[in-house]
Design a protein around this motif. Structure first.
Motif, PDB file in Angstrom:
ATOM      1  N   TYR A 135       0.897  -1.158   0.000  1.00 15.82           N
ATOM      2  CA  TYR A 135       0.000   0.000   0.000  1.00 15.82           C
ATOM      3  C   TYR A 135       0.932   1.204   0.000  1.00 15.82           C
ATOM      4  O   TYR A 135       1.660   1.465   0.933  1.00 15.82           O
ATOM      5  CB  TYR A 135      -0.978  -0.023   1.189  1.00 15.82           C
ATOM      6  N   ASN A 137       1.699   4.776   0.194  1.00 14.26           N
ATOM      7  CA  ASN A 137       1.236   6.116   0.563  1.00 14.26           C
ATOM      8  C   ASN A 137       2.334   7.147   0.297  1.00 14.26           C
ATOM      9  O   ASN A 137       2.239   8.295   0.710  1.00 14.26           O
ATOM     10  CB  ASN A 137       0.752   6.166   2.017  1.00 14.26           C
ATOM     11  N   ILE A 139       5.192   7.708   1.492  1.00 16.27           N
ATOM     12  CA  ILE A 139       5.801   8.378   2.635  1.00 16.27           C
ATOM     13  C   ILE A 139       6.011   7.360   3.750  1.00 16.27           C
ATOM     14  O   ILE A 139       5.387   6.301   3.728  1.00 16.27           O
ATOM     15  CB  ILE A 139       4.858   9.516   3.114  1.00 16.27           C
ATOM     16  N   ASN A 142       4.308   5.862   9.503  1.00 18.22           N
ATOM     17  CA  ASN A 142       4.458   5.413  10.884  1.00 18.22           C
ATOM     18  C   ASN A 142       5.398   6.298  11.687  1.00 18.22           C
ATOM     19  O   ASN A 142       5.155   6.588  12.853  1.00 18.22           O
ATOM     20  CB  ASN A 142       4.958   3.966  10.852  1.00 18.22           C
TER      21      ASN A 142
HETATM   22  C1  LIG Z   1      15.146  -1.617  11.109  1.00 16.78           C
HETATM   23  C2  LIG Z   1      14.170  -0.548  11.362  1.00 16.78           C
HETATM   24  N1  LIG Z   1      14.474   0.731  11.045  1.00 16.78           N
HETATM   25  C3  LIG Z   1      13.590   1.705  11.277  1.00 16.78           C
HETATM   26  C4  LIG Z   1      12.371   1.421  11.823  1.00 16.78           C
HETATM   27  C5  LIG Z   1      11.417   2.555  12.110  1.00 16.78           C
HETATM   28  N2  LIG Z   1      10.268   2.543  11.196  1.00 16.78           N
HETATM   29  C6  LIG Z   1       9.130   1.904  11.520  1.00 16.78           C
HETATM   30  S1  LIG Z   1       7.948   2.033  10.364  1.00 16.78           S
HETATM   31  C7  LIG Z   1       8.948   3.034   9.423  1.00 16.78           C
HETATM   32  C8  LIG Z   1       8.459   3.627   8.152  1.00 16.78           C
HETATM   33  C9  LIG Z   1       7.435   2.811   7.471  1.00 16.78           C
HETATM   34  O1  LIG Z   1       7.137   3.408   6.266  1.00 16.78           O
HETATM   35  P1  LIG Z   1       6.303   2.642   5.170  1.00 16.78           P
HETATM   36  O2  LIG Z   1       6.877   1.320   4.919  1.00 16.78           O
HETATM   37  O3  LIG Z   1       6.175   3.537   4.007  1.00 16.78           O
HETATM   38  O4  LIG Z   1       4.888   2.386   5.849  1.00 16.78           O
HETATM   39  P2  LIG Z   1       3.890   3.461   6.478  1.00 16.78           P
HETATM   40  O5  LIG Z   1       4.384   3.771   7.839  1.00 16.78           O
HETATM   41  O6  LIG Z   1       3.867   4.646   5.601  1.00 16.78           O
HETATM   42  O7  LIG Z   1       2.605   2.754   6.541  1.00 16.78           O
HETATM   43  C10 LIG Z   1      10.199   3.198  10.008  1.00 16.78           C
HETATM   44  C11 LIG Z   1      11.274   4.013   9.445  1.00 16.78           C
HETATM   45  C12 LIG Z   1      12.100   0.084  12.152  1.00 16.78           C
HETATM   46  N3  LIG Z   1      10.952  -0.307  12.693  1.00 16.78           N
HETATM   47  N4  LIG Z   1      13.003  -0.870  11.898  1.00 16.78           N
END
Ligand SMILES: Cc1ncc(C[n+]2csc(CCOP(=O)(O)OP(=O)(O)O)c2C)c(N)n1
Ligand code: SF4
Lengths: 304, 391
Positions: A135, A137, A139, A142
């Motif tokens: 999905y 988005n 960006i 989270n």
């Molecule tokens: C190894 C690691 N690095 C960083 C994170 C912090 N983190 C959690 S969710 C996220 C971003 C997720 O982005 P995306 O995949 O686009 O999903 P969305 O949140 O937009 O649904 C990050 C950087 C993590 N959980 N694990």
């Protein structure tokens, strides 16, 4: 000392109503809610059940806090980069035991285009027998709205404060290059097409990839009520091509752009500093991309 | 049972494979694998094994190798993998997940110096640094011990009182690439020792739980406490499975803590891995010469079997700890844990650290004799002493 919390065991089958349940934590107008509901319907129509593997992303937060969960199916949370690896293990054991349920990765664009790229590529190359749904988005929702390589050119995020300079990565081209059985883009503004392609995927084996253009009012700085309208504009103005690719080779355009001007799409989202953006370049790029896809579909059509 | 000349890698690969095969009547075996010197032969062995109900997935990284094994284990299969050094470092995030998901995964780990600079020789730093995760760690001295500990590891890991993953550890080359006489048990015996796996929290369509989602501080702390309680049960449960191992295979897979002449010893050497073999020869000689010295071989590192060590050493006032590892800014990891164990029950005991064979140097009888001379002559403990180098 008793430290465990007894889980309530409710045998709720996956059905049209309940893949995600009331009490989930999605923001209003979130594309995930629509996407998960359409997935529920597709599964119900196909008479199938599923297990989800979800990496770190808004999608895992959807469940809410332990011991309750917003999902009505088993969910295995994976590390951010590894959902295709976790799913490979789950799907392998399912197949060893000849079980019918789908194993589905539900991941954001960060987990797909960025940190999980190698893992995703490897699972696709091995043609693992599961469905991967991104999905998108555009960006990191989270963590509060940072750029990913799916963020479109021009968009402001907390780490591209004056607008992103680079263009969005073409993940569909990357996945098609793996020659996987099926890859398709999905727009919630076109639910019949959305459901038909999910149904196609649910009746195939091997690695199947879906890309949902997933509105995120929180990150896009847009009106929640306009989410579906926004993704509709993205399709009509050619910014989000709706198509499917079989075996990484044969293309079919599912919804043709109407030639609408993309400006409306940009204007309705405060993430775009519209005055500072080169809209002409964007228009040209969009029309060239669609032209290229149309030619691919003409030269390498899907046999009926 | 056939007696064969095999390497430590072969012993580990064999044990993982027959353990996986033993689950063919249940949900089968599956794992992710990835090569790194000096463990590569283990995963090659597993990849070639003709499982009746199993799948070995050659993935693109150690992170994914453990990821696949986690998915497989969560789906109810017997799962395992192997790695070493930087591979373990790369795998670390998922190593942590396997532990907190309480999955009975067995990891064959071959100790190799962490790089850079690149050095493939034995150093325990790559597994000791994983000490704070919910994993049982067992260190081996011979190839037979590698094989036996690996089979025992599955029994222990899958025991519902434990449900923790186990790392079975051996020294690079000294075991991994050296052939030793090893008894390879037939499948039928292994089948008797390893009953079909039934994981209580296996993914289940009729029980839609979200594994690993958001959890509040109190519940997360409960989960840590449950790990702590399981860890506390490990030494006793280990003994049960050791006893049934002896019954079925007619061999002793080894105690968590083994001792030599410690009952009346005033000084002991504390060792692990293959250094124990060399040290034992030297200590035996010094004992024969009338010196009141003994030796301890630590097989179990996590949970740290401090009580067993203290019970075995009632009169010891001087502990010389041999570490084939170096924790920056601290010294030896075994030394550090032993000091913590002695604080309280054995205040006043002297604990001296010797950094021996760090980064793969040979630990010779002469070096161990020097260590003993130093230990016996000492009045008080000092900083860790680097051996095998002119400083
Ligand atoms: C190894 C690691 N690095 C960083 C994170 C912090 N983190 C959690 S969710 C996220 C971003 C997720 O982005 P995306 O995949 O686009 O999903 P969305 O949140 O937009 O649904 C990050 C950087 C993590 N959980 N694990
Ligand atoms: S931040 Fe965006 S993707 Fe995340 S739940 Fe809210 S709307 Fe959905």
């Amino acid at each position: 000392m008793t430290t465990s919390i007894e889980l309530e065991k409710s045998p709720i089958a996956c059905s049209e109503e309940c893949l995600i349940r009331p009490g989930n934590t999605n923001c209003g107008g979130c594309g995930m809610s629509v996407g998960l509901n359409l997935l529920s319907r597709a599964l119900a129509k196909a008479g199938q059940r599923c297990e989800l593997v979800i990496p770190a992303c808004c999608g895992i937060v959807t469940a809410g806090g332990y011991p309750t969960t917003g999902y009505s199916v088993p969910v295995l949370a994976s590390t951010f980069a590894a959902s295709p690896a976790f799913a490979s293990g789950v799907a392998a054991v399912r197949d060893l035991n000849n079980e019918p349920q789908q194993v589905i990765c539900w991941a954001g664009d960060g987990g797909t285009y960025d940190i999980g790229m190698a893992t995703l590529s490897a699972a696709a190359e091995r043609n693992e027998n599961f469905i991967y749904i991104c999905y998108d988005n555009e960006i990191y929702g989270n963590t509060g709205g940072q750029r990913s390589s799916a963020t479109p050119v021009g968009a402001k995020t907390t780490t591209t404060p004056s607008g992103k300079i680079e263009s969005k990565k073409d993940i569909m081209a990357i996945m098609a290059a793996h020659r996987i059985p099926y890859a398709a883009t999905l727009s919630a503004a076109h639910p019949e097409d959305f459901l038909r392609k999910l149904d196609t995927g649910l009746h195939m084996n091997g690695f199947r990839f879906f890309l949902i253009h997933s509105p995120c009012p929180t990150g896009w700085k847009s009106e929640p009520a306009e989410s579906i309208e926004l993704v509709r504009l993205a399709v009509s103005s050619g910014l989000f091509p709706v198509y499917e690719v079989f075996d990484g080779w044969r293309y079919r355009i599912n919804i043709k752009p109407t030639g609408a001007d993309p400006v409306e799409y940009y204007r309705r989202q405060n993430r775009f500093p519209i005055d500072a953006m080169d809209l002409d370049a964007i228009r040209k790029h969009a029309s060239a991309s669609n032209e290229r896809l149309a030619r691919l579909a003409a030269v390498f059509p899907v046999a009926n | 049972m056939t007696l064969e000349l095999v390497t430590g890698n072969h012993a580990a690969g064999y044990a993982l494979s027959v353990a996986g095969e033993a689950n063919r009547g249940a949900r089968g075996a599956a794992c992710g694998i990835y090569p790194i010197t000096p463990q590569t032969e283990i995963v090659e062995f597993v990849a070639k094994y003709p499982f009746s109900k199993g799948r070995v997935i050659a993935v693109e990284s150690e992170h994914s190798a453990m990821g696949v094994s986690i998915g497989a284990s969560m789906a109810g299969a017997r799962a395992f993998t192997a790695s070493s050094s930087n591979g373990l470092a790369y795998m670390t995030e998922n190593i942590m997940v396997a532990g907190f998901y309480r999955l009975p995964i067995v990891l064959a780990a071959v100790n190799r110096t962490l790089g850079p600079p690149w050095n493939i020789w034995a150093d325990q730093g790559d597994t000791l640094y994983l000490r704070d995760f919910p994993w049982i760690q067992l260190y081996c001295e011979t190839n037979q011990e590698v094989l036996d500990s690996t089979l025992l590891a599955f029994r222990l890991a899958e025991d519902r009182r434990i449900l923790l993953p186990v790392m079975v550890v051996m020294d690079a080359f000294i075991l991994s690439h050296t052939q030793m006489e090893t008894e390879l048990p037939e499948q039928e015996l292994v089948d008797r020792y390893l009953p079909p796996l039934s994981l209580p929290h296996e993914l289940n369509l009729n029980r839609p739980t979200t594994v690993g989602g958001l959890t509040w501080p109190r519940e997360t702390m409960s989960q840590r406490i449950e790990v702590d309680e399981a860890m506390e049960r490990v030494p006793a449960v280990y003994e049960e499975h050791r006893a049934s191992f002896k019954q079925i295979f007619g061999r002793d897979p080894g105690a968590a803590v083994s001792t030599f002449e410690t009952e009346d010893a005033e000084s002991v050497l504390v060792t692990s891995g293959t250094i124990a073999s060399t040290a034992l020869e030297v200590v035996r000689g010094r004992r024969a010469a009338g010196e009141k010295i003994g030796m301890v071989k630590m097989k179990m590192f996590r949970p740290f079997p401090g009580d067993r060590l203290l019970d075995a050493c009632p009169h010891v006032r001087k502990f010389g700890v041999l570490d084939r590892d170096y924790a920056a800014g601290l010294g030896g990891v075994w030394w550090h844990d032993l000091r913590a164990t002695l604080q309280g029950p054995r205040d006043g005991a002297m604990v001296q650290n010797y950094l021996t064979g760090v980064c793969g140097g040979d630990v010779t009888p002469a070096m161990i004799n020097e260590v003993i001379d130093d230990l016996l002559a000492r009045r008080s403990a000092g900083k860790p002493v680097w051996k095998g180098i002119d400083k």
